[in-house]
Design an enzyme around this catalytic site. Structure first.
Site, PDB file in Angstrom:
ATOM      1  CG  ASP A  42      -2.225   7.298   0.468  1.00  0.00           C
ATOM      2  OD1 ASP A  42      -1.285   8.013   0.121  1.00  0.00           O
ATOM      3  OD2 ASP A  42      -3.308   7.250  -0.127  1.00  0.00           O
ATOM      4  NE  ARG A  84      -9.999  11.597  -5.787  1.00  0.00           N
ATOM      5  CZ  ARG A  84      -9.492  11.826  -7.003  1.00  0.00           C
ATOM      6  NH1 ARG A  84     -10.129  12.629  -7.833  1.00  0.00           N
ATOM      7  NH2 ARG A  84      -8.350  11.275  -7.363  1.00  0.00           N
ATOM      8  CG  ASP A 107      -1.621   1.209   1.530  1.00  0.00           C
ATOM      9  OD1 ASP A 107      -2.230   1.711   0.576  1.00  0.00           O
ATOM     10  OD2 ASP A 107      -1.614   1.698   2.678  1.00  0.00           O
ATOM     11  CG  ASP A 132      -1.938   2.713   6.427  1.00  0.00           C
ATOM     12  OD1 ASP A 132      -2.352   2.265   5.326  1.00  0.00           O
ATOM     13  OD2 ASP A 132      -2.138   3.881   6.797  1.00  0.00           O
ATOM     14  CB  SER A 180      -4.133   7.108  -4.197  1.00  0.00           C
ATOM     15  OG  SER A 180      -3.927   8.454  -4.591  1.00  0.00           O
TER      16      SER A 180
HETATM   17  P1  B16 Z   1      -7.224   9.533  -4.455  1.00  0.00           P
HETATM   18  P2  B16 Z   1      -4.154   3.659  -0.642  1.00  0.00           P
HETATM   19  C1  B16 Z   1      -6.130   5.401  -0.843  1.00  0.00           C
HETATM   20  O1  B16 Z   1      -4.795   5.055  -1.070  1.00  0.00           O
HETATM   21  C2  B16 Z   1      -6.243   6.241   0.408  1.00  0.00           C
HETATM   22  O2  B16 Z   1      -5.922   5.473   1.548  1.00  0.00           O
HETATM   23  C3  B16 Z   1      -7.634   6.760   0.546  1.00  0.00           C
HETATM   24  O3  B16 Z   1      -7.731   7.575   1.705  1.00  0.00           O
HETATM   25  C4  B16 Z   1      -8.032   7.545  -0.702  1.00  0.00           C
HETATM   26  O4  B16 Z   1      -9.361   7.991  -0.634  1.00  0.00           O
HETATM   27  C5  B16 Z   1      -7.851   6.645  -1.919  1.00  0.00           C
HETATM   28  O5  B16 Z   1      -6.522   6.164  -1.974  1.00  0.00           O
HETATM   29  C6  B16 Z   1      -8.138   7.381  -3.211  1.00  0.00           C
HETATM   30  O6  B16 Z   1      -7.145   8.357  -3.388  1.00  0.00           O
HETATM   31  O7  B16 Z   1      -8.330  10.433  -4.043  1.00  0.00           O
HETATM   32  O8  B16 Z   1      -5.865  10.181  -4.369  1.00  0.00           O
HETATM   33  O9  B16 Z   1      -7.448   8.886  -5.808  1.00  0.00           O
HETATM   34  O10 B16 Z   1      -4.343   3.544   0.831  1.00  0.00           O
HETATM   35  O11 B16 Z   1      -4.842   2.592  -1.448  1.00  0.00           O
HETATM   36  O12 B16 Z   1      -2.709   3.843  -1.051  1.00  0.00           O
HETATM   37 MG    MG Z   2      -2.842   3.160   3.433  1.00  0.00          MG
END
Ligand code: B16
Ligand code: MG
Length: 224
Positions: free
Chosen positions: A14, A52, A12, A175, A121
């Site tokens: 974030d 998101r 992962d 996490d 993300s």
């Molecule tokens: P974005 P991961 C996730 O990343 C985040 O933990 C989550 O909080 C977020 O809403 C999601 O990505 C989408 O991200 O808005 O930047 O496209 O934990 O999978 O690395």
């Molecule tokens: Mg994460």
């Protein structure tokens, strides 16, 4: 009994590689404040790893007017959050790697273990570049090409399938609760980075600076 061989580790982003989770929080908090909706770090835990739009829906649930927003309005709110988030992550540099991550990635490379990124993300490739990690990752799963965010296993399966591997030859590092569930649903063992309470479902709980290949292999019953 023969142990499963480790061929790939699927990460992962974030909250594992860098603390961009903190920037997601700041950006959502700013939007929630503007809308007069209560939002704190504890509630933010629920948003980790999910998409998101799903995150926005969870925030709007705490608003008396939450149900009255049209899809178009919601898309505009999500975009507003993302614009602020993109502004915040521009300051990310290699100094923002979480402790121990650089050493652990190097250890995996030295042992010919493949490295993949499984972040839902859309901003993940940009963050990897900011961190100077592009060359370290053998595969970066495309969040836009994956139908379901975590806790669905899709993004971890994409990472594994890119190498033509089976789940028993990989493990995931996460996490977030939704991420641990996604790893398990992909059939892999999960290393949880965080507190034992948050990571109660993980097969091994650690911190980023305690990530050592021999210890993990031992705990997960795997070998090189
Ligand atoms: P974005 P991961 C996730 O990343 C985040 O933990 C989550 O909080 C977020 O809403 C999601 O990505 C989408 O991200 O808005 O930047 O496209 O934990 O999978 O690395
Ligand atoms: Mg994460």
């Amino acid at each position: 009994m023969e142990k499963n061989k480790l061929k790939a580790v699927i990460f992962d982003l974030d909250g594992v590689i860098t603390d961009s989770a903190a920037y997601h929080y700041l950006a959502w908090k700013s939007l929630a404040e503007e809308l007069g909706i209560p939002f704190d770090e504890q509630y933010n835990e629920k948003l980790k790893g999910i998409s998101r739009m799903e995150s926005l829906e969870l925030i709007l649930k705490n608003s008396s007017q939450g149900a009255s927003y049209s899809l178009q309005q919601k898309e505009a709110l999500a975009e507003k959050k993302n614009d602020l988030y993109k502004e915040l992550i521009r300051q990310i540099s290699p100094a923002d790697l979480l402790p121990g991550i650089a050493g652990f990635l190097k250890e995996l490379k030295e042992n010919q273990v493949k490295i993949a990124l499984a972040s839902v993300s859309r901003n993940a490739p940009f963050i990897l570049r900011q961190l100077g990690l592009d060359a370290m990752f053998d595969y970066v799963a495309d969040a836009a090409a994956v139908p379901n965010a975590k806790p669905f296993p899709d993004i971890f399966l994409a990472g594994m399938q890119a190498f033509g591997l089976q789940p028993q030859n990989c493990f995931g590092v996460e996490d977030a609760r939704a991420g641990i569930e996604a790893i398990h649903r992909a059939g892999m063992q999960a290393v949880g980075v965080g507190t034992p309470e948050e990571m109660e479902d993980a097969d091994l709980v650690t911190t980023t600076d305690e990530l050592r290949l021999d210890l993990i292999l031992d705990k997960l019953g795997m070998e090189l």
